[in-house]
Design a protein around this motif. Sequence first.
Motif, PDB file in Angstrom:
ATOM      1  N   GLY A  36       4.355   6.266  -2.400  1.00  0.00           N
ATOM      2  CA  GLY A  36       4.227   5.962  -3.820  1.00  0.00           C
ATOM      3  C   GLY A  36       5.371   5.078  -4.303  1.00  0.00           C
ATOM      4  N   ARG A  37       6.484   5.020  -3.567  1.00  0.00           N
ATOM      5  CA  ARG A  37       7.643   4.210  -3.963  1.00  0.00           C
ATOM      6  C   ARG A  37       7.277   2.728  -3.922  1.00  0.00           C
ATOM      7  NH1 ARG A  37      13.093   5.031  -2.682  1.00  0.00           N
ATOM      8  NH2 ARG A  37      14.287   3.138  -3.104  1.00  0.00           N
ATOM      9  N   ARG A  38       7.708   1.998  -4.957  1.00  0.00           N
ATOM     10  CA  ARG A  38       7.428   0.570  -5.008  1.00  0.00           C
ATOM     11  C   ARG A  38       8.520  -0.181  -4.242  1.00  0.00           C
ATOM     12  NH1 ARG A  38       8.497  -3.331  -9.099  1.00  0.00           N
ATOM     13  NH2 ARG A  38       6.895  -4.934  -9.265  1.00  0.00           N
ATOM     14  N   VAL A  69       2.400   0.222   4.046  1.00  0.00           N
ATOM     15  CA  VAL A  69       2.479  -0.096   2.621  1.00  0.00           C
ATOM     16  C   VAL A  69       1.151  -0.678   2.181  1.00  0.00           C
ATOM     17  CG1 VAL A  69       4.943  -0.648   2.828  1.00  0.00           C
ATOM     18  CG2 VAL A  69       3.250  -2.490   2.904  1.00  0.00           C
ATOM     19  N   SER A  71      -0.517  -3.384  -0.908  1.00  0.00           N
ATOM     20  CA  SER A  71      -0.215  -4.272  -2.034  1.00  0.00           C
ATOM     21  C   SER A  71      -1.396  -4.284  -2.988  1.00  0.00           C
ATOM     22  CB  SER A  71       0.013  -5.698  -1.535  1.00  0.00           C
ATOM     23  OG  SER A  71       1.004  -5.700  -0.552  1.00  0.00           O
ATOM     24  N   ARG A  75       0.463  -5.629  -9.314  1.00  0.00           N
ATOM     25  CA  ARG A  75       1.254  -4.407  -9.511  1.00  0.00           C
ATOM     26  C   ARG A  75       2.414  -4.305  -8.524  1.00  0.00           C
ATOM     27  NH1 ARG A  75      -0.115   0.839 -10.049  1.00  0.00           N
ATOM     28  NH2 ARG A  75      -1.428   0.849  -8.195  1.00  0.00           N
ATOM     29  N   THR A  77       3.936  -3.813  -4.259  1.00  0.00           N
ATOM     30  CA  THR A  77       3.709  -3.257  -2.930  1.00  0.00           C
ATOM     31  C   THR A  77       4.285  -1.838  -2.886  1.00  0.00           C
ATOM     32  OG1 THR A  77       3.831  -5.460  -2.003  1.00  0.00           O
ATOM     33  CG2 THR A  77       4.142  -3.642  -0.474  1.00  0.00           C
ATOM     34  N   PHE A  78       3.433  -0.887  -2.441  1.00  0.00           N
ATOM     35  CA  PHE A  78       3.818   0.519  -2.519  1.00  0.00           C
ATOM     36  C   PHE A  78       3.786   1.181  -1.143  1.00  0.00           C
ATOM     37  CE2 PHE A  78       2.229  -0.802  -6.560  1.00  0.00           C
ATOM     38  CZ  PHE A  78       3.057  -0.164  -7.487  1.00  0.00           C
ATOM     39  N   CYS A  80       2.757   3.859   1.424  1.00  0.00           N
ATOM     40  CA  CYS A  80       1.533   4.675   1.490  1.00  0.00           C
ATOM     41  C   CYS A  80       1.869   6.115   1.858  1.00  0.00           C
ATOM     42  CB  CYS A  80       0.590   4.125   2.544  1.00  0.00           C
ATOM     43  SG  CYS A  80      -0.098   2.552   2.061  1.00  0.00           S
TER      44      CYS A  80
END
Lengths: 496, 496
Positions: A36-38, A69, A71, A75, A77-78, A80
Amino acid sequence: MEIALERETGSGTLPVYRQIAAHLRAEIEAGRLEPGRRLPPIRELARELGVNRDTVALAYDELSTEGHVESTVGRGTFVCGPAAPMAPVEPAELPLAAAVDRLLHLERARPRYGAARDTAPLHALVPDPALYPVDEFRRALARVLARDGAELLLYGGTQGHAGLRAALAERLNARGIEVGPDEVVLSHGASQGIELALRLFAGPGDSVAVEEPTYANVLATIAAQGLTPVPVPMRSDGLDLGVLGRVLARPEVKLLYTIPTFHNPMGVTTSLAHRRALLATAVRRGKPVIEDAYEMDLRFAGRSVPTLAALDASGLVVQRFSFSKSLFPGARVGSLAARGRAVDGLLALKATTDLGGSLLLQAALAEFVAEGGYERHLGRVRRTLRRRVEAALETLEREMPEGVSWTRPEGGYQIWVELPGGIDTRDVFPDAARAGVLFAPGHQFQHDGRPSNGLRITLARADADAIRRGIERLAAVVRERLSEPVRSAAGARVVP
Amino acid sequence: MEIALERETGSGTLPVYRQIAAHLRAEIEAGRLEPGRRLPPIRELARELGVNRDTVALAYDELSTEGHVESTVGRGTFVCGPAAPMAPVEPAELPLAAAVDRLLHLERARPRYGAARDTAPLHALVPDPALYPVDEFRRALARVLARDGAELLLYGGTQGHAGLRAALAERLNARGIEVGPDEVVLSHGASQGIELALRLFAGPGDSVAVEEPTYANVLATIAAQGLTPVPVPMRSDGLDLGVLGRVLARPEVKLLYTIPTFHNPMGVTTSLAHRRALLATAVRRGKPVIEDAYEMDLRFAGRSVPTLAALDASGLVVQRFSFSKSLFPGARVGSLAARGRAVDGLLALKATTDLGGSLLLQAALAEFVAEGGYERHLGRVRRTLRRRVEAALETLEREMPEGVSWTRPEGGYQIWVELPGGIDTRDVFPDAARAGVLFAPGHQFQHDGRPSNGLRITLARADADAIRRGIERLAAVVRERLSEPVRSAAGARVVP
């Protein structure tokens, strides 16, 4: 974000983008970059690391492809979340269709032919590559591609190359079969032709009348389509017409598959009278007939007999032809000749199967036929086959013991040999293979795989010398077997 | 026997053997040579007429091919009895299989695309022939034929050319899909791949979960196999996962067919999270998944997302790929990547279907991939597609009225346009065709052909200018339609 980068390129140094990806991957796997971290925006990280933006983009790409991750446009890239744990399905639990299980079972029952060096390959029904007109065909390919270019690399239309269909129609016309180019459907090899023709007339649960023995691959195709084969025994002049009449009278039997010319595996050709009677029976019952004329062009002796398609006025006959045996299998081109709604149905089936064949190969074949290459090739093949069949028949005559009989083909590649009753040719196979000759045991040509005292030898891959040698070896094994007391019950031994 | 022969050769004179045949034919037809009568032996007639024996033999051959006489080895040549009278079967009485009748019915429901000169072909999903690397491919063909010769004209083995399978496995590995060359099965085009994969898991009477809308040809293949499609509605991010769970729970639903990347007809690509959830659902139910990755190589924007096959650890995913859209359809080469018994099953099915594809084309393709030709080609195609999609999105933005929406693909050829609810795009088609633009109306992508307010436009055959022109024309027709009162009930009009 701090990442130590080795910027000197040299052997052993990873490209910079892969160093970035490796660092981030390790952080994710260690849980320091949590789901969840960007990740930092590309522009920002590039500035921070003093690298090109494309370098960071490549690193993110690699992580994205790996599933580390994700994208989302606009928004960012996060990181997973971990994938749900997933255990491999046990092989036995893979839910295959019932027909596939049946096929895998059939497959296991097939003889395994070895390939020892000096073995005479009298089992194979693949034309001899030594005869293939490779250079002529290559020139035909190059010519049509130079002439028609990209057009030949498009979808070919379901029915196939118009020029080749015209050439085939002309050849069929010369044999008294009245079809035009629009009544010829090109198939991907002859096997697909059989599958399409079977599906045209019969669906799962239906039955198909077949000669016994018959072409083994057709039995597999029948099984794969959920159809049931109903055997009609072969006599010396083709299938038993009395049995045929009774079989075709059964409502669940939707059609007949027959090989009247150079029968596989028996090598025999039926007479005109037999053909007329067969056709009359089918027409009386309103049952379609698939006429397999796959070796039609390979007559090397005797007079040609009109094909069922030439004799048919009812429109119930679909005739299959193929270049696989008369030229080479690699073009994967066969054809079906049919009439009216049968053509529409074949085209609809073909469309759902493969959207049509290769225009390029079909065009090259049309060119090869048009310039006379095919006729010249047929001449060579027929001359070769004549020499080979003479060698085979002479050797059989000289070497085989009393009680063994065989057919005398006027064309095609196969001779059917029958050993005295009670012998299962499957049992003879291992000894023959050890003695240096391979043949096709007869059980595989039976609808239910029951033991057979017949075996097929072919003139396809072995030259006259190898044929003589092979038959001598086979005869020795047979003589040995006949001199022994019966040593095993039929079917008790399995081909290795 | 007396026969008047013209021996002078000249224009208009029949060859002597044909004169003899014509005379005998006339005698037979007039009943002067009655059925069962023996013709003179060849040697005797030749002496009597003063011609070569071969000439008489040729004449007898011709009569034999026509069915007028029949030869029996050792006994002679006899006049045949008349054939039994045979009436043509009425077209409607030809007993076709039920599945074929269903297909012919489906066929009639398909839109007929015209081919007017200036029309913008936004309906087609065939890559632009202007981009085909014809010369490079021709050289690859010539090279492999010169190198491997007749070997490439043999049967290719069911699984296909080892070199091409290795090249494909390497490409798949690079995407995180762990398969070896032996887990890749080459198919005759991508369509055959779908048919084989469907048949691997489902038999007649079973059901298959499909996205709605979905690839129209798959619906036809499902119908042809006696299977029933069960629709799972598409949302903005792929199929509805809640519905999928309920559908896969049904015992008669044997598998899911899905296009997660560059969906046909919608052009959308699902997220990693969606893919994981989909896979978890399938694994929980033990249901196999056919992942259609037919345009996998055609990403021109955004980041790639791992495919289902890359995420799968269960072995339930079979991935389909094809060169038809990324290179050209004419090679008729696609592939299936699978594992374990699924591979065995696919090979067994393939064997009963066509005994394998063309080694020659497969080898040329392997050569083309190995020398970098395929990657270079992909670069060109992606650049072209990027230009075309920009032209399309710009024009849609500028020209389409309020209430019309469309997807923004990151790869592949298709854009899905939705008109305001209540419009059946089948009804818009004739006006659009008259205005000079073709599109694919949405009803054909529905499992039951019900009306759809969606339509597919493609970037495949039209260049950027034609795309702009086509969309302008389409927008004008849509604006016109929206300004009118409702003029027909949905589905009331049929595409011409």
